[in-house]
Design an enzyme around this catalytic site. Structure first.
Site, PDB file in Angstrom:
ATOM      1  N   LYS A 196      -7.251 -38.339  10.624  1.00 31.34           N
ATOM      2  CA  LYS A 196      -6.554 -39.550  11.073  1.00 31.34           C
ATOM      3  C   LYS A 196      -5.063 -39.216  11.161  1.00 31.34           C
ATOM      4  O   LYS A 196      -4.468 -38.768  10.175  1.00 31.34           O
ATOM      5  CB  LYS A 196      -6.775 -40.655  10.038  1.00 31.34           C
TER       6      LYS A 196
ATOM      7  N   ARG B 230     -15.719 -73.448  12.372  1.00 30.25           N
ATOM      8  CA  ARG B 230     -16.851 -74.357  12.603  1.00 30.25           C
ATOM      9  C   ARG B 230     -17.784 -74.416  11.401  1.00 30.25           C
ATOM     10  O   ARG B 230     -18.408 -75.421  11.130  1.00 30.25           O
ATOM     11  CB  ARG B 230     -17.669 -73.890  13.818  1.00 30.25           C
TER      12      ARG B 230
ATOM     13  N   LYS C  26      -9.913 -62.140   6.795  1.00 32.72           N
ATOM     14  CA  LYS C  26     -10.179 -61.608   5.448  1.00 32.72           C
ATOM     15  C   LYS C  26      -9.478 -60.274   5.192  1.00 32.72           C
ATOM     16  O   LYS C  26      -8.979 -60.027   4.105  1.00 32.72           O
ATOM     17  CB  LYS C  26     -11.687 -61.426   5.265  1.00 32.72           C
TER      18      LYS C  26
ATOM     19  N   LYS D  20      -3.268 -59.170  20.089  1.00 34.70           N
ATOM     20  CA  LYS D  20      -3.750 -58.434  21.233  1.00 34.70           C
ATOM     21  C   LYS D  20      -5.283 -58.356  21.148  1.00 34.70           C
ATOM     22  O   LYS D  20      -5.785 -58.366  20.024  1.00 34.70           O
ATOM     23  CB  LYS D  20      -3.130 -57.042  21.314  1.00 34.70           C
TER      24      LYS D  20
ATOM     25  N   HIS E 147      -0.885 -50.467  22.015  1.00 36.93           N
ATOM     26  CA  HIS E 147      -0.321 -49.677  20.910  1.00 36.93           C
ATOM     27  C   HIS E 147       0.488 -48.463  21.413  1.00 36.93           C
ATOM     28  O   HIS E 147       1.642 -48.286  21.065  1.00 36.93           O
ATOM     29  CB  HIS E 147      -1.427 -49.136  19.991  1.00 36.93           C
TER      30      HIS E 147
ATOM     31  N   GLY F  25     -10.451 -69.657  12.981  1.00 40.09           N
ATOM     32  CA  GLY F  25     -11.387 -68.537  12.830  1.00 40.09           C
ATOM     33  C   GLY F  25     -11.269 -67.927  11.441  1.00 40.09           C
ATOM     34  O   GLY F  25     -11.430 -66.715  11.262  1.00 40.09           O
TER      35      GLY F  25
ATOM     36  N   LYS G  79       4.172 -51.924  11.744  1.00 42.66           N
ATOM     37  CA  LYS G  79       4.091 -50.717  10.916  1.00 42.66           C
ATOM     38  C   LYS G  79       5.499 -50.184  10.646  1.00 42.66           C
ATOM     39  O   LYS G  79       6.327 -50.102  11.562  1.00 42.66           O
ATOM     40  CB  LYS G  79       3.291 -49.624  11.647  1.00 42.66           C
TER      41      LYS G  79
ATOM     42  N   LYS H 257     -11.591 -41.458  18.659  1.00 43.28           N
ATOM     43  CA  LYS H 257     -12.291 -41.850  17.431  1.00 43.28           C
ATOM     44  C   LYS H 257     -13.137 -40.685  16.953  1.00 43.28           C
ATOM     45  O   LYS H 257     -13.531 -39.824  17.741  1.00 43.28           O
ATOM     46  CB  LYS H 257     -13.228 -43.038  17.702  1.00 43.28           C
TER      47      LYS H 257
HETATM   48  P1  NDP Z   1     -14.547 -62.583  14.731  1.00 44.13           P
HETATM   49  O1  NDP Z   1     -15.449 -62.235  15.837  1.00 44.13           O
HETATM   50  O2  NDP Z   1     -14.923 -62.213  13.329  1.00 44.13           O
HETATM   51  O3  NDP Z   1     -14.317 -64.156  14.842  1.00 44.13           O
HETATM   52  C1  NDP Z   1     -13.547 -64.926  13.929  1.00 44.13           C
HETATM   53  C2  NDP Z   1     -14.165 -66.311  13.766  1.00 44.13           C
HETATM   54  O4  NDP Z   1     -14.074 -66.999  14.996  1.00 44.13           O
HETATM   55  C3  NDP Z   1     -15.628 -66.288  13.400  1.00 44.13           C
HETATM   56  O5  NDP Z   1     -15.803 -66.159  12.016  1.00 44.13           O
HETATM   57  C4  NDP Z   1     -16.107 -67.612  13.931  1.00 44.13           C
HETATM   58  O6  NDP Z   1     -15.905 -68.643  12.978  1.00 44.13           O
HETATM   59  C5  NDP Z   1     -15.219 -67.841  15.110  1.00 44.13           C
HETATM   60  N1  NDP Z   1     -15.956 -67.452  16.336  1.00 44.13           N
HETATM   61  C6  NDP Z   1     -16.517 -66.282  16.601  1.00 44.13           C
HETATM   62  N2  NDP Z   1     -17.099 -66.260  17.824  1.00 44.13           N
HETATM   63  C7  NDP Z   1     -16.909 -67.462  18.332  1.00 44.13           C
HETATM   64  C8  NDP Z   1     -17.278 -68.066  19.543  1.00 44.13           C
HETATM   65  N3  NDP Z   1     -17.908 -67.400  20.497  1.00 44.13           N
HETATM   66  N4  NDP Z   1     -16.938 -69.324  19.732  1.00 44.13           N
HETATM   67  C9  NDP Z   1     -16.246 -69.982  18.793  1.00 44.13           C
HETATM   68  N5  NDP Z   1     -15.876 -69.445  17.612  1.00 44.13           N
HETATM   69  C10 NDP Z   1     -16.188 -68.203  17.386  1.00 44.13           C
HETATM   70  O7  NDP Z   1     -13.110 -62.015  15.096  1.00 44.13           O
HETATM   71  P2  NDP Z   1     -12.110 -61.131  14.234  1.00 44.13           P
HETATM   72  O8  NDP Z   1     -11.802 -61.862  12.977  1.00 44.13           O
HETATM   73  O9  NDP Z   1     -12.584 -59.745  14.146  1.00 44.13           O
HETATM   74  O10 NDP Z   1     -10.834 -61.087  15.199  1.00 44.13           O
HETATM   75  C11 NDP Z   1     -10.115 -62.244  15.576  1.00 44.13           C
HETATM   76  C12 NDP Z   1      -9.163 -61.950  16.713  1.00 44.13           C
HETATM   77  O11 NDP Z   1      -8.262 -60.938  16.371  1.00 44.13           O
HETATM   78  C13 NDP Z   1      -9.856 -61.462  17.978  1.00 44.13           C
HETATM   79  O12 NDP Z   1      -9.159 -61.985  19.078  1.00 44.13           O
HETATM   80  C14 NDP Z   1      -9.708 -59.958  17.910  1.00 44.13           C
HETATM   81  O13 NDP Z   1      -9.724 -59.385  19.191  1.00 44.13           O
HETATM   82  C15 NDP Z   1      -8.347 -59.831  17.263  1.00 44.13           C
HETATM   83  N6  NDP Z   1      -8.188 -58.596  16.496  1.00 44.13           N
HETATM   84  C16 NDP Z   1      -9.016 -58.307  15.465  1.00 44.13           C
HETATM   85  C17 NDP Z   1      -8.840 -57.165  14.703  1.00 44.13           C
HETATM   86  C18 NDP Z   1      -9.702 -56.888  13.490  1.00 44.13           C
HETATM   87  O14 NDP Z   1      -9.340 -55.991  12.720  1.00 44.13           O
HETATM   88  N7  NDP Z   1     -10.805 -57.555  13.289  1.00 44.13           N
HETATM   89  C19 NDP Z   1      -7.764 -56.207  15.031  1.00 44.13           C
HETATM   90  C20 NDP Z   1      -6.928 -56.614  16.133  1.00 44.13           C
HETATM   91  C21 NDP Z   1      -7.150 -57.758  16.815  1.00 44.13           C
HETATM   92  P3  NDP Z   1     -16.768 -70.001  12.989  1.00 44.13           P
HETATM   93  O15 NDP Z   1     -18.048 -69.739  13.690  1.00 44.13           O
HETATM   94  O16 NDP Z   1     -16.941 -70.324  11.538  1.00 44.13           O
HETATM   95  O17 NDP Z   1     -15.921 -70.974  13.682  1.00 44.13           O
END
Ligand code: NDP
Length: 471
Positions: free
Chosen positions: A335, A49, A22, A151, A243, A15, A185, A330
């Site tokens: 904060k 993907r 990022k 999580k 948390h 992902g 943290k 929120k």
């Molecule tokens: P995203 O929704 O941005 O997904 C990450 C990547 O996974 C996408 O860029 C995509 O890449 C792939 N993806 C998304 N949806 C699907 C799908 N339905 N099927 C297959 N591939 C998919 O997630 P985040 O980066 O925000 O978060 C990733 C994980 O971390 C999650 O489990 C989230 O709950 C957890 N998390 C996130 C936080 C945050 O700050 N964002 C904080 C704490 C936890 P591609 O299509 O190119 O394969």
């Protein structure tokens, strides 16, 4: 002596095109490179993907780190780091992709199979295919593969258990790193370290001496672009399920007698499994900020809570009848995340006097504050509050951001800052008790002004027990 990684490793981010990668993972890798903690040979592979050339992904990696670090960026270090970055286009649910990934990794390392860290930066719906294919496409069961899963792990106790059993078909528990970034943290780590290194403090943190504990985690921002996720989970699953319950456990557990992760997990579990959610509906206050329904994607009839204040007890003799209040929300005025321990007074004391407090501030700054009360025999004011405050923020050249520290711990196989599966299950049970109480009594979601302190009804929660929220 700081820990530097010596052995080469593969680090695959599943992902890699997403936000988590990022915003958190790429900058965390940079922080490790900046502190010269990475070995000569290591291979960071973004797996997703979306078809992409290596150069394009390297640029994304570079830009994300640059945006996050800002003016302190060391371009030379980042350029060197990016030389270790690769991209692999694959399908999460196709075994062929994993076979190709393995060949790809082996080609990079000249045929040597190193420790392989697989970071799950994908939505939970994609966890299982990755686990299955990683498991089935190993060369042998002894391959050192470590899974890092953020999580939420499951979305209730049943699904968490089911996911755990699914993983167990392919991997052993010691290969799985269950991550809650709060545990990376510095302030949260300090709760444990302060207690382990200061017997005096630990003697104070005994349930018999404590009138109540207040754990607060307020955000001044709203949900913004996380509406889809938030509408599904709400504030209780988002903030309390892991948390805040983890902070509660760190504050109230017995100090583990060894530095081993199992000892720490055992003590935290002992608290989490003893948490009792009182059955009366007045022990829960819910809220939603007024502008929430105007956020893009929020249904007009949304009842999703963006604020919760809850009273809990710990069913252990030491903590008998000591209320623990958790509150989080929120779009509030400021904060802040903190733990405030209010100590009991002597029976002969004037109960109107300010109580003694121990405050552990976790954000925006990290401080420990001890508040005592001095009494004068004469003078205009009879009582004076004396507060001593000291920063507990990590200082020096080797502080790491939360994901940096956690990644390093995965590499060095230290599970102290990760959750055990038992803890997660116990936390889900507490969460379910709270959610069941809410649905059984149809607890109302109170509107609150954006930028306020949350619904005023929260005051009753503590006042019913003769307390007030501490500022
Ligand atoms: P995203 O929704 O941005 O997904 C990450 C990547 O996974 C996408 O860029 C995509 O890449 C792939 N993806 C998304 N949806 C699907 C799908 N339905 N099927 C297959 N591939 C998919 O997630 P985040 O980066 O925000 O978060 C990733 C994980 O971390 C999650 O489990 C989230 O709950 C957890 N998390 C996130 C936080 C945050 O700050 N964002 C904080 C704490 C936890 P591609 O299509 O190119 O394969």
């Amino acid at each position: 002596m700081i820990y530097r990684v010596k052995e080469p490793f593969f680090f695959t981010i599943f992902g890699a095109s997403g936000d988590l990668a990022k915003l958190k993972i790429f900058p965390a890798l940079y922080s490790l490179a900046e502190q010269k903690r990475l070995p000569k040979d290591y291979f960071i592979v973004g797996f997703a993907r979306t078809p992409k050339e290596r150069k394009e992904f390297q640029k994304e990696f570079y830009d994300s780190v640059k945006n996050k670090i800002g003016k302190d960026l060391n371009k030379k270090i980042l350029r060197d780091l990016v030389e270790h970055v690769y991209y692999f286009t694959g399908k999460y649910d196709q075994c062929e992709s994993y076979k190709e990934l393995k060949d790809f990794l082996l080609k990079l390392s000249g045929g040597k199979m190193h420790t392989h860290i697989a970071y799950f930066s994908v939505p939970p719906t994609v966890f299982k295919p990755i686990i299955k294919n990683l498991g089935e496409c190993r060369r042998q069961k002894t391959d050192d593969i470590r899974l890092v899963i953020e999580k939420p792990f499951g979305d209730d106790s049943c699904s968490a258990e089911e996911l755990y059993h699914f993983i167990s078909n392919y991997f052993s528990e010691d290969q799985v790193y269950l991550l809650d970034h709060f545990l990376g943290k510095a302030g949260v780590q300090s709760i444990l370290h302060l207690r382990q290194t200061n017997r005096i403090l630990n003697l104070l943190l005994k349930g018999y001496e404590i009138a109540n504990i207040q754990i607060t985690a307020f955000e001044d921002i709203g949900i913004k672009d996380r509406v889809g996720y938030f509408e599904e989970v709400g504030i209780i699953k988002d903030m309390i399920q892991s948390h805040l319950l983890q902070i509660l456990a760190f504050t109230t557990m017995s100090i583990p007698l060894t530095t081993k992760a199992e000892s720490l997990h055992r003590e935290k579990y002992s608290i989490l499994s003893a948490i009792n959610v009182p059955k009366k509906p007045e022990n829960i206050v819910l809220g939603q900020y007024k502008e929430y329904k105007k956020e893009e994607g929020v249904p007009a009839n949304s009842k999703t809570d963006t604020f919760a204040a809850i009273k809990l007890y710990i069913d252990q003799e030491e903590w008998f009848k000591v209320p623990i209040y958790l509150r989080t929300g929120k779009k509030l005025s400021a904060k802040k995340t903190n733990v405030i321990v209010e100590f009991k007074k002597f029976p002969f004391q004037n109960q109107e006097e300010e109580p003694n407090l121990l405050k552990i501030e976790l954000s925006p700054e990290e401080n420990i504050i001890i508040q005592l009360v001095n009494k004068y025999r004469s003078g205009a004011s009879q009582y004076e509050t004396i507060a001593t405050s000291k920063s507990i923020a990590c200082s020096g050249d080797y502080c790491l951001p939360e994901h940096g520290l956690l990644l390093l711990d995965v590499i060095r196989k230290n599970k102290c800052s990760f959750l055990s599966f038992r803890e997660i299950l116990a936390s889900w049970r507490v969460t379910e008790d709270i959610l069941n109480l809410i649905s059984k009594h149809k607890i109302k979601v109170n509107k609150y002004d954006d930028g306020s302190g949350g619904p005023s009804l929260q005051n009753k929660l503590v006042q019913n027990d003769g307390f007030n929220w501490h500022k």
